[in-house]
Write a protein that holds these residues in place. Structure first.
Motif, PDB file in Angstrom:
ATOM      1  N   ASN A   1       6.496  13.066  13.252  1.00 29.55           N
ATOM      2  CA  ASN A   1       5.243  12.319  13.379  1.00 29.55           C
ATOM      3  C   ASN A   1       4.801  11.721  12.047  1.00 29.55           C
ATOM      4  OD1 ASN A   1       4.676  14.746  12.177  1.00 29.55           O
ATOM      5  ND2 ASN A   1       2.872  15.173  13.378  1.00 29.55           N
ATOM      6  N   PHE A   2       5.512  10.725  11.585  1.00 33.30           N
ATOM      7  CA  PHE A   2       5.144  10.059  10.336  1.00 33.30           C
ATOM      8  C   PHE A   2       3.884   9.236  10.582  1.00 33.30           C
ATOM      9  CE2 PHE A   2       5.503   7.402   6.630  1.00 33.30           C
ATOM     10  CZ  PHE A   2       6.056   8.270   5.710  1.00 33.30           C
ATOM     11  N   PRO A   3       2.828   9.413   9.778  1.00 34.09           N
ATOM     12  CA  PRO A   3       1.555   8.738  10.067  1.00 34.09           C
ATOM     13  C   PRO A   3       1.650   7.220   9.959  1.00 34.09           C
ATOM     14  CG  PRO A   3       1.387  10.153   8.113  1.00 34.09           C
ATOM     15  CD  PRO A   3       2.783  10.255   8.613  1.00 34.09           C
ATOM     16  N   GLY A   4       1.147   6.551  10.967  1.00 34.75           N
ATOM     17  CA  GLY A   4       1.093   5.097  10.977  1.00 34.75           C
ATOM     18  C   GLY A   4      -0.283   4.617  10.557  1.00 34.75           C
ATOM     19  N   PRO A   5      -0.554   3.338  10.728  1.00 38.37           N
ATOM     20  CA  PRO A   5      -1.843   2.781  10.306  1.00 38.37           C
ATOM     21  C   PRO A   5      -2.983   3.207  11.230  1.00 38.37           C
ATOM     22  CG  PRO A   5      -0.491   1.100  11.326  1.00 38.37           C
ATOM     23  CD  PRO A   5       0.360   2.335  11.225  1.00 38.37           C
ATOM     24  N   LYS A   6      -4.185   3.143  10.693  1.00 43.55           N
ATOM     25  CA  LYS A   6      -5.381   3.397  11.494  1.00 43.55           C
ATOM     26  C   LYS A   6      -5.580   2.229  12.452  1.00 43.55           C
ATOM     27  CE  LYS A   6      -7.635   6.016   7.836  1.00 43.55           C
ATOM     28  NZ  LYS A   6      -8.743   6.089   6.902  1.00 43.55           N
ATOM     29  N   ASP A   7      -6.350   2.434  13.510  1.00 43.25           N
ATOM     30  CA  ASP A   7      -6.601   1.379  14.493  1.00 43.25           C
ATOM     31  C   ASP A   7      -7.157   0.121  13.827  1.00 43.25           C
ATOM     32  OD1 ASP A   7      -5.736   2.883  16.604  1.00 43.25           O
ATOM     33  OD2 ASP A   7      -7.730   3.534  17.227  1.00 43.25           O
ATOM     34  N   GLY A   8      -6.556  -1.025  14.143  1.00 48.36           N
ATOM     35  CA  GLY A   8      -7.000  -2.303  13.615  1.00 48.36           C
ATOM     36  C   GLY A   8      -6.615  -2.567  12.169  1.00 48.36           C
ATOM     37  N   MET A   9      -5.882  -1.653  11.553  1.00 47.72           N
ATOM     38  CA  MET A   9      -5.501  -1.777  10.143  1.00 47.72           C
ATOM     39  C   MET A   9      -3.976  -1.839  10.039  1.00 47.72           C
ATOM     40  SD  MET A   9      -8.419  -1.603   8.469  1.00 47.72           S
ATOM     41  CE  MET A   9      -8.297  -0.947   6.823  1.00 47.72           C
ATOM     42  N   ALA A  10      -3.493  -1.995   8.825  1.00 51.06           N
ATOM     43  CA  ALA A  10      -2.079  -1.927   8.492  1.00 51.06           C
ATOM     44  C   ALA A  10      -1.934  -0.892   7.378  1.00 51.06           C
ATOM     45  CB  ALA A  10      -1.569  -3.286   8.044  1.00 51.06           C
ATOM     46  N   ALA A  11      -0.759  -0.311   7.239  1.00 49.15           N
ATOM     47  CA  ALA A  11      -0.517   0.696   6.205  1.00 49.15           C
ATOM     48  C   ALA A  11       0.558   0.204   5.245  1.00 49.15           C
ATOM     49  CB  ALA A  11      -0.089   2.021   6.829  1.00 49.15           C
ATOM     50  N   VAL A  12       0.292   0.361   3.955  1.00 53.21           N
ATOM     51  CA  VAL A  12       1.270   0.052   2.915  1.00 53.21           C
ATOM     52  C   VAL A  12       1.489   1.333   2.120  1.00 53.21           C
ATOM     53  CG1 VAL A  12       1.813  -1.330   0.874  1.00 53.21           C
ATOM     54  CG2 VAL A  12       0.466  -2.328   2.728  1.00 53.21           C
ATOM     55  N   TYR A  13       2.734   1.774   2.075  1.00 55.63           N
ATOM     56  CA  TYR A  13       3.103   2.916   1.250  1.00 55.63           C
ATOM     57  C   TYR A  13       3.751   2.375  -0.009  1.00 55.63           C
ATOM     58  CZ  TYR A  13       2.409   6.220   5.100  1.00 55.63           C
ATOM     59  OH  TYR A  13       1.871   6.999   6.093  1.00 55.63           O
ATOM     60  N   LEU A  14       3.177   2.699  -1.163  1.00 58.67           N
ATOM     61  CA  LEU A  14       3.745   2.349  -2.463  1.00 58.67           C
ATOM     62  C   LEU A  14       4.390   3.615  -3.003  1.00 58.67           C
ATOM     63  CD1 LEU A  14       0.602   0.428  -3.633  1.00 58.67           C
ATOM     64  CD2 LEU A  14       2.780  -0.605  -3.031  1.00 58.67           C
ATOM     65  N   VAL A  15       5.693   3.566  -3.256  1.00 61.61           N
ATOM     66  CA  VAL A  15       6.415   4.774  -3.648  1.00 61.61           C
ATOM     67  C   VAL A  15       7.181   4.551  -4.946  1.00 61.61           C
ATOM     68  CG1 VAL A  15       6.624   5.661  -1.296  1.00 61.61           C
ATOM     69  CG2 VAL A  15       8.399   4.174  -2.184  1.00 61.61           C
ATOM     70  N   ARG A  16       7.307   5.613  -5.698  1.00 62.06           N
ATOM     71  CA  ARG A  16       8.136   5.583  -6.905  1.00 62.06           C
ATOM     72  C   ARG A  16       9.121   6.738  -6.802  1.00 62.06           C
ATOM     73  NH1 ARG A  16       6.339   5.744 -13.286  1.00 62.06           N
ATOM     74  NH2 ARG A  16       8.447   5.421 -14.108  1.00 62.06           N
ATOM     75  N   GLY A  17      10.367   6.435  -7.015  1.00 67.92           N
ATOM     76  CA  GLY A  17      11.403   7.462  -6.972  1.00 67.92           C
ATOM     77  C   GLY A  17      11.346   8.350  -8.205  1.00 67.92           C
ATOM     78  N   PRO A  18      12.314   9.228  -8.347  1.00 72.20           N
ATOM     79  CA  PRO A  18      12.351  10.124  -9.502  1.00 72.20           C
ATOM     80  C   PRO A  18      12.376   9.341 -10.817  1.00 72.20           C
ATOM     81  CG  PRO A  18      13.966  10.795  -7.860  1.00 72.20           C
ATOM     82  CD  PRO A  18      13.423   9.465  -7.419  1.00 72.20           C
ATOM     83  N   ALA A  19      11.706   9.882 -11.821  1.00 74.35           N
ATOM     84  CA  ALA A  19      11.671   9.270 -13.152  1.00 74.35           C
ATOM     85  C   ALA A  19      11.718  10.384 -14.191  1.00 74.35           C
ATOM     86  CB  ALA A  19      10.394   8.446 -13.327  1.00 74.35           C
ATOM     87  N   ALA A  20      12.114  10.022 -15.379  1.00 73.93           N
ATOM     88  CA  ALA A  20      12.148  10.997 -16.477  1.00 73.93           C
ATOM     89  C   ALA A  20      10.734  11.507 -16.746  1.00 73.93           C
ATOM     90  CB  ALA A  20      12.720  10.337 -17.728  1.00 73.93           C
ATOM     91  N   PRO A  21      10.596  12.767 -17.166  1.00 73.71           N
ATOM     92  CA  PRO A  21       9.252  13.315 -17.407  1.00 73.71           C
ATOM     93  C   PRO A  21       8.431  12.516 -18.423  1.00 73.71           C
ATOM     94  CG  PRO A  21      10.903  15.058 -17.506  1.00 73.71           C
ATOM     95  CD  PRO A  21      11.640  13.749 -17.386  1.00 73.71           C
ATOM     96  N   GLU A  22       9.095  11.894 -19.387  1.00 72.02           N
ATOM     97  CA  GLU A  22       8.368  11.125 -20.403  1.00 72.02           C
ATOM     98  C   GLU A  22       8.067   9.683 -19.972  1.00 72.02           C
ATOM     99  OE1 GLU A  22      12.730  10.671 -21.163  1.00 72.02           O
ATOM    100  OE2 GLU A  22      11.467  12.403 -20.873  1.00 72.02           O
ATOM    101  N   ALA A  23       8.543   9.284 -18.800  1.00 71.17           N
ATOM    102  CA  ALA A  23       8.299   7.918 -18.306  1.00 71.17           C
ATOM    103  C   ALA A  23       6.814   7.744 -17.995  1.00 71.17           C
ATOM    104  CB  ALA A  23       9.127   7.653 -17.056  1.00 71.17           C
ATOM    105  N   PRO A  24       6.217   6.654 -18.489  1.00 70.22           N
ATOM    106  CA  PRO A  24       4.785   6.460 -18.237  1.00 70.22           C
ATOM    107  C   PRO A  24       4.520   6.116 -16.766  1.00 70.22           C
ATOM    108  CG  PRO A  24       5.698   4.542 -19.354  1.00 70.22           C
ATOM    109  CD  PRO A  24       6.798   5.571 -19.280  1.00 70.22           C
ATOM    110  N   PRO A  25       3.351   6.509 -16.258  1.00 72.65           N
ATOM    111  CA  PRO A  25       2.993   6.118 -14.895  1.00 72.65           C
ATOM    112  C   PRO A  25       2.847   4.602 -14.799  1.00 72.65           C
ATOM    113  CG  PRO A  25       1.373   7.650 -15.821  1.00 72.65           C
ATOM    114  CD  PRO A  25       2.338   7.303 -16.900  1.00 72.65           C
ATOM    115  N   ILE A  26       3.044   4.069 -13.605  1.00 71.09           N
ATOM    116  CA  ILE A  26       2.916   2.630 -13.374  1.00 71.09           C
ATOM    117  C   ILE A  26       1.610   2.379 -12.629  1.00 71.09           C
ATOM    118  CG2 ILE A  26       3.908   0.617 -12.220  1.00 71.09           C
ATOM    119  CD1 ILE A  26       6.674   1.914 -12.592  1.00 71.09           C
ATOM    120  N   PRO A  27       0.657   1.693 -13.279  1.00 72.21           N
ATOM    121  CA  PRO A  27      -0.614   1.388 -12.615  1.00 72.21           C
ATOM    122  C   PRO A  27      -0.430   0.332 -11.516  1.00 72.21           C
ATOM    123  CG  PRO A  27      -0.828   1.238 -15.004  1.00 72.21           C
ATOM    124  CD  PRO A  27       0.636   1.326 -14.689  1.00 72.21           C
ATOM    125  N   ILE A  28      -1.196   0.470 -10.424  1.00 71.45           N
ATOM    126  CA  ILE A  28      -1.139  -0.423  -9.270  1.00 71.45           C
ATOM    127  C   ILE A  28      -2.529  -0.957  -8.995  1.00 71.45           C
ATOM    128  CG2 ILE A  28      -0.594  -0.561  -6.795  1.00 71.45           C
ATOM    129  CD1 ILE A  28       1.823   0.175  -8.468  1.00 71.45           C
TER     130      ILE A  28
END
Length: 153
Positions: A30-57
């Motif tokens: 049961n992967f969650p879908g969008p709420k009624d009347g809305m759309a869902a966007v999943y922004l994902v980042r794969g594995p990164a080195a511990p010292e890699a800076p976060p990416i602002p969105i």
């Protein structure tokens, strides 16, 4: 009677194996879908080195959060064009996607070179896999009211 019982046990065993298939284990039932009347966007980042800076969105001019390695943010958006931006240390990349009510899209966020970040659409299979493997990152996103274009709130 023994044959009937054996057939029932065999049928239940086959059903149990299907529920525990690699697909079910990776993506769940049961992967969650969008709420009624809305759309869902999943922004994902794969594995990164511990010292890699976060990416602002951001969505339009609204900052929504940052993605460190193996993390994701889910945005419930109005069914309109959505202006997404990923920021590197000096540059940013903009992607405008058009969403319809009920749509779900997965976007991967990755560093690009030493100073930029990029956003790419990935398949449902890959996106779900990354979401299941990662941690949800905090998000401050509030969707624009339906009568306002995205990025004006």
């Amino acid at each position: 009677m023994k044959k009937l019982l054996s057939a029932a046990v065999l049928a239940m065993s086959v059903a149990a194996c299907q529920q525990g298939s690699p697909y079910q284990q990776a993506y769940g039932t049961n992967f969650p879908g969008p709420k009624d009347g809305m759309a869902a966007v999943y922004l994902v980042r794969g594995p990164a080195a511990p010292e890699a800076p976060p990416i602002p969105i951001s969505v339009g001019r609204q900052a929504v959060g940052s993605l460190a390695g193996s993390s994701w943010i889910r945005l419930d958006v109005t069914p309109d064009p959505v202006d997404l931006r990923a920021f590197g240390t000096q540059n940013s990349t903009e992607v405008i996607i058009t969403m319809s009510a009920g749509d779900t899209r997965f976007m991967i966020v990755e560093p690009e070179g030493a100073t930029n970040a990029k956003l790419l659409t990935v398949s449902w299979d890959e996106g779900r896999k990354l979401v299941r493997a990662g941690q949800q990152a905090p998000s401050s996103y509030v969707p624009a009211p339906p009568d306002l274009p995205m990025g004006t709130n």
